[in-house]
Design a protein around this motif. Structure first.
Motif, short mmCIF file in Angstrom:
data_model
loop_
_atom_site.label_atom_id
_atom_site.label_comp_id
_atom_site.label_asym_id
_atom_site.label_seq_id
_atom_site.Cartn_x
_atom_site.Cartn_y
_atom_site.Cartn_z
N ASP A 15 0.86 -1.18 0.00
CA ASP A 15 0.00 0.00 0.00
C ASP A 15 0.90 1.23 0.00
OD1 ASP A 15 -1.70 2.18 0.69
OD2 ASP A 15 -3.10 0.79 1.66
N PRO A 16 0.72 2.16 -0.94
CA PRO A 16 1.60 3.34 -1.01
C PRO A 16 1.40 4.33 0.13
CG PRO A 16 -0.15 3.53 -2.63
CD PRO A 16 -0.26 2.14 -2.06
N ASN A 17 0.39 4.12 0.98
CA ASN A 17 0.11 5.04 2.08
C ASN A 17 0.73 4.50 3.38
OD1 ASN A 17 -0.88 6.70 4.05
ND2 ASN A 17 -3.03 6.49 3.49
N PRO A 18 1.82 5.11 3.90
CA PRO A 18 2.47 4.59 5.10
C PRO A 18 1.57 4.57 6.33
CG PRO A 18 3.88 6.16 3.96
CD PRO A 18 2.55 6.25 3.32
N CYS A 19 0.53 5.40 6.33
CA CYS A 19 -0.34 5.44 7.50
C CYS A 19 -1.17 4.18 7.65
CB CYS A 19 -1.24 6.68 7.43
SG CYS A 19 -0.33 8.24 7.47
N THR A 20 -1.15 3.31 6.65
CA THR A 20 -1.86 2.03 6.72
C THR A 20 -0.93 0.88 7.10
OG1 THR A 20 -1.55 1.38 4.40
CG2 THR A 20 -3.42 2.84 4.91
N TRP A 21 0.37 1.14 7.16
CA TRP A 21 1.31 0.07 7.43
C TRP A 21 1.24 -0.36 8.89
CZ3 TRP A 21 6.19 2.65 4.81
CH2 TRP A 21 5.95 2.80 3.45
N ASN A 22 1.30 -1.66 9.11
CA ASN A 22 1.24 -2.17 10.47
C ASN A 22 2.32 -1.52 11.33
OD1 ASN A 22 0.54 -4.18 12.63
ND2 ASN A 22 2.69 -4.71 12.30
N GLY A 23 1.92 -1.05 12.51
CA GLY A 23 2.85 -0.45 13.45
C GLY A 23 3.02 1.04 13.31
N VAL A 24 2.49 1.62 12.23
CA VAL A 24 2.61 3.06 12.00
C VAL A 24 1.28 3.73 12.30
CG1 VAL A 24 3.11 4.87 10.32
CG2 VAL A 24 4.39 2.71 10.26
N VAL A 25 1.31 4.75 13.15
CA VAL A 25 0.13 5.55 13.44
C VAL A 25 0.45 6.99 13.05
CG1 VAL A 25 -1.45 6.39 15.22
CG2 VAL A 25 -0.58 4.04 15.32
N CYS A 26 -0.45 7.61 12.30
CA CYS A 26 -0.23 8.98 11.84
C CYS A 26 -1.10 9.97 12.62
CB CYS A 26 -0.53 9.10 10.35
SG CYS A 26 0.63 8.17 9.32
N THR A 27 -0.68 11.22 12.60
CA THR A 27 -1.36 12.24 13.41
C THR A 27 -2.78 12.50 12.95
OG1 THR A 27 -0.38 13.96 12.01
CG2 THR A 27 0.79 13.39 14.05
N GLU A 28 -3.04 12.36 11.64
CA GLU A 28 -4.37 12.66 11.10
C GLU A 28 -5.04 11.42 10.52
OE1 GLU A 28 -5.62 15.55 11.60
OE2 GLU A 28 -3.76 16.45 12.35
N GLY A 29 -4.79 10.31 11.14
CA GLY A 29 -5.41 9.07 10.67
C GLY A 29 -4.70 8.50 9.47
N ASP A 30 -5.14 8.90 8.25
CA ASP A 30 -4.53 8.35 7.04
C ASP A 30 -3.55 9.31 6.40
OD1 ASP A 30 -6.27 10.26 6.15
OD2 ASP A 30 -7.21 9.00 4.62
N HIS A 31 -3.19 10.38 7.11
CA HIS A 31 -2.20 11.31 6.58
C HIS A 31 -1.60 12.11 7.74
CE1 HIS A 31 -5.85 13.73 6.88
NE2 HIS A 31 -5.10 14.83 6.82
N GLY A 32 -0.83 13.12 7.41
CA GLY A 32 -0.21 13.94 8.44
C GLY A 32 1.24 13.55 8.66
N PHE A 33 1.63 13.35 9.93
CA PHE A 33 2.98 12.97 10.31
C PHE A 33 2.94 11.63 11.05
CE2 PHE A 33 2.75 17.60 10.27
CZ PHE A 33 3.84 17.95 9.48
N VAL A 34 4.07 10.95 11.09
CA VAL A 34 4.16 9.72 11.88
C VAL A 34 4.11 10.10 13.36
CG1 VAL A 34 5.59 7.75 12.50
CG2 VAL A 34 5.45 8.50 10.11
N GLN A 35 3.14 9.52 14.07
CA GLN A 35 2.94 9.83 15.48
C GLN A 35 3.42 8.70 16.39
OE1 GLN A 35 -1.21 10.23 16.67
NE2 GLN A 35 -0.66 11.86 18.11
N GLU A 36 3.29 7.45 15.94
CA GLU A 36 3.67 6.31 16.77
C GLU A 36 4.29 5.21 15.92
OE1 GLU A 36 0.27 4.94 18.93
OE2 GLU A 36 -0.04 6.82 19.98
N LEU A 37 5.28 4.54 16.48
CA LEU A 37 5.85 3.32 15.91
C LEU A 37 5.67 2.22 16.95
CD1 LEU A 37 9.19 4.59 14.30
CD2 LEU A 37 7.03 4.09 13.15
N LEU A 38 4.78 1.28 16.66
CA LEU A 38 4.39 0.26 17.63
C LEU A 38 4.82 -1.11 17.12
CD1 LEU A 38 0.77 1.59 18.31
CD2 LEU A 38 2.90 2.29 19.42
N PHE A 39 5.97 -1.58 17.58
CA PHE A 39 6.52 -2.83 17.06
C PHE A 39 6.94 -3.77 18.19
CE2 PHE A 39 7.04 0.08 13.51
CZ PHE A 39 6.58 -0.68 12.45
N VAL A 40 6.17 -3.85 19.23
CA VAL A 40 6.47 -4.77 20.32
C VAL A 40 6.26 -6.20 19.85
CG1 VAL A 40 5.80 -5.51 22.65
CG2 VAL A 40 5.83 -3.07 22.07
#
Length: 514
Positions: free
Chosen positions: A78-103
């Protein structure tokens, strides 16, 4: 279906588009750079996050063997990084990377320094993976980072002092990594920090006094390192602290009286160090304390009377120090579930108040110098404590009367109450003689039984005359013969076990009287 060359070409095209600005898309597409070609399989849409953040995510994928991640959903598809597992963005499907969750996601390799491009990231959680190498100092440049958790990896090197430059950090967890070096004093700059866990990280040196500046801290775990020196009194300034764990280090000196100011503290764990001196009476101010574990230190003196104020205390262990005096009666008024006072030098009797503790589940008083008669009410505890009740070994002055009412409380039939044999040493010896004679003729013949009982009787007789050294020689000879009978198959280990236990009791009793 696309062939493999077609898929690779498509991936390169997507990556080139992802890492190109929107203005560039109006003209001819430039050839992908060498850096971008290295990220084949990872694409990102420029309409969702900045290009620099796209590249940082791609470097994370490549540096940590992304193809082997447990969950890499949408990475490279998927070309949208905000949909990639472990990536959370500030505006849902766009914006900036807010969280990296890879436990627990099977990340291997090293944390890339390029994560510093994620200037809006608030949480980086990489715990329980297989990361190696150092913690990048560049992490210390992230202005909005609130949580950096990389517990249970294989990270090495020193803790970067630059982590002390994180103005928003609230949680720092570097535990269970083979780090080296000391705790940077700069961590005392993290005035928003609520949780600091550096346990089991092979750290050395002293605890920086600057940690006393962390006024919002509720959790401080430094256990399982090789920290040395005295505790800084400044730790007593942490008025919000609820949990302090310093177990299994090499800390020395007295517990600062300032620790009595930690009124929010619920857990104080300091076992396995070299603390010395008296337990400060100021600890009685910790009215919210629920767990106090301070075993395997070098404390001296008595249990402070102020501990009677610890009315929420559930676990108290002071095992293996050199505490003296009598057992305070007020212990019976506390809501204790576990009381461990074994291997000290307490004297006197057992307070009757200990028999009225409805919450008590485990009791260790063995290895002391207690004396007197065990009351019937205390003996009744053994059944309610499910075997977690120990008065022996040690406490050679304690006796359990050889009476029917005590035998009735022997729930498992081993002739003991909380590990202490019912009756005097002579009673125990006579019981052993009777039990050996009962093995004839089904297990032993008369000669075998007589050889054992003669040694026991002579030992009892010599002990009654005060000849304890001779008695010990006889009882040791009894143990040798009993062991030989197990070796040659005359007795099974299970058949011999009760007699060996009784012999050990006699050895302990008589050795103390030499």
């Amino acid at each position: 279906m696309l062939s493999r060359p077609s898929i690779a070409a498509l991936a390169i095209t997507l990556l080139a588009v992802a890492c190109t600005t929107a203005d560039d898309l109006t003209g001819p597409s430039p050839a992908p750079s060498a850096q971008l070609v290295a990220n084949v399989g990872i694409s990102c849409d420029v309409t969702t996050i900045p290009v620099a953040e796209c590249q940082a995510l791609a470097s994370l994928y490549n540096a940590t063997a992304g193809d082997a991640w447990t969950d890499r959903t949408n990475w490279g598809t998927d070309p949208n990084p905000c949909t990639w597992n472990g990536v959370v963005c500030t505006e849902g499907d766009h914006g900036f990377v807010q969280e990296l969750l890879f436990v627990d996601n099977n990340l291997t390799g090293q944390i890339p320094a390029s994560l510093s491009a994620l200037t809006h990231v608030e949480r980086i959680l990489f715990g329980n993976n297989h990361l190696t190498g150092p913690i990048p100092a560049s992490i210390g440049t992230l202005p909005l980072l609130e949580a950096f958790s990389v517990f249970s990896n294989a990270l090495t090197g020193e803790i970067p002092a630059a982590l002390g430059d994180l103005p928003s950090l609230e949680r720092l967890d570097l535990s269970n990594n083979p780090l080296v070096g000391t705790i940077p004093p700069a961590l005392g700059n993290l005035t928003h920090l609520t949780r600091l866990d550096l346990s089991n990280a092979q750290l050395t040196g002293t605890i920086p006094a600057t940690l006393g500046n962390l006024s919002q801290l509720t959790w401080l775990a430094l256990a399982g390192n090789s920290l040395t020196g005295a505790l800084p009194a400044s730790i007593g300034q942490l008025g919000q602290l609820e949990m302090l764990s310093l177990t299994f280090n090499e800390l020395t000196g007295a517990i600062p009286a300032s620790f009595g100011q930690l009124v929010a503290l619920k857990e104080l764990k300091i076992s396995g160090n070299h603390f010395s001196g008296a337990l400060p009476p100021e600890l009685g101010n910790l009215v919210n304390l629920e767990h106090f574990t301070a075993g395997s230190n070098d404390f001296t003196g008595t249990i402070p009377a102020s501990f009677a104020n610890l009315t929420k205390l559930q676990y108290l262990t002071l095992t293996g120090s050199a505490l003296t005096g009598t057992l305070p009666a007020f212990l019976g008024t506390l809501p204790l579930e576990l009381l461990g006072l074994d291997d000290n030098a307490f004297t006197g009797g057992i307070p009757e108040s200990l028999t009225a503790m409805p919450t008590l589940e485990q009791l260790r008083l063995d290895g002391n110098q207690l004396s007197g008669t065990v009351s019937l009410a205390f003996a009744a505890l053994e059944g309610s404590l499910n075997g977690y009740c120990y008065l022996a070994p040690g406490n050679v002055g304690l006796t359990v009367p050889d009476a029917p009412e005590y035998h009735a409380l022997d729930t498992n039939g081993d002739g003991r109450i909380c590990g202490l044999f019912i009756g005097t040493a002579a009673d125990v010896g006579e019981d052993a003689i009777d039990a050996i004679e009962e093995l004839v003729p089904s297990v032993l013949n008369g000669g075998q039984a007589n050889a054992l009982t003669t040694k026991l009787q002579h030992a009892i007789d010599k002990a009654s005359q005060g000849q304890y050294a001779v008695a010990l020689n006889m009882i040791n000879s009894f143990v040798t013969q009993l062991t030989d009978m197990v070796t040659n198959g005359t007795l099974t280990p299970a058949q011999a076990a009760p007699f060996l236990a009784q012999a050990q009791f006699l050895i302990t009793e008589w050795t103390a009287l030499l």
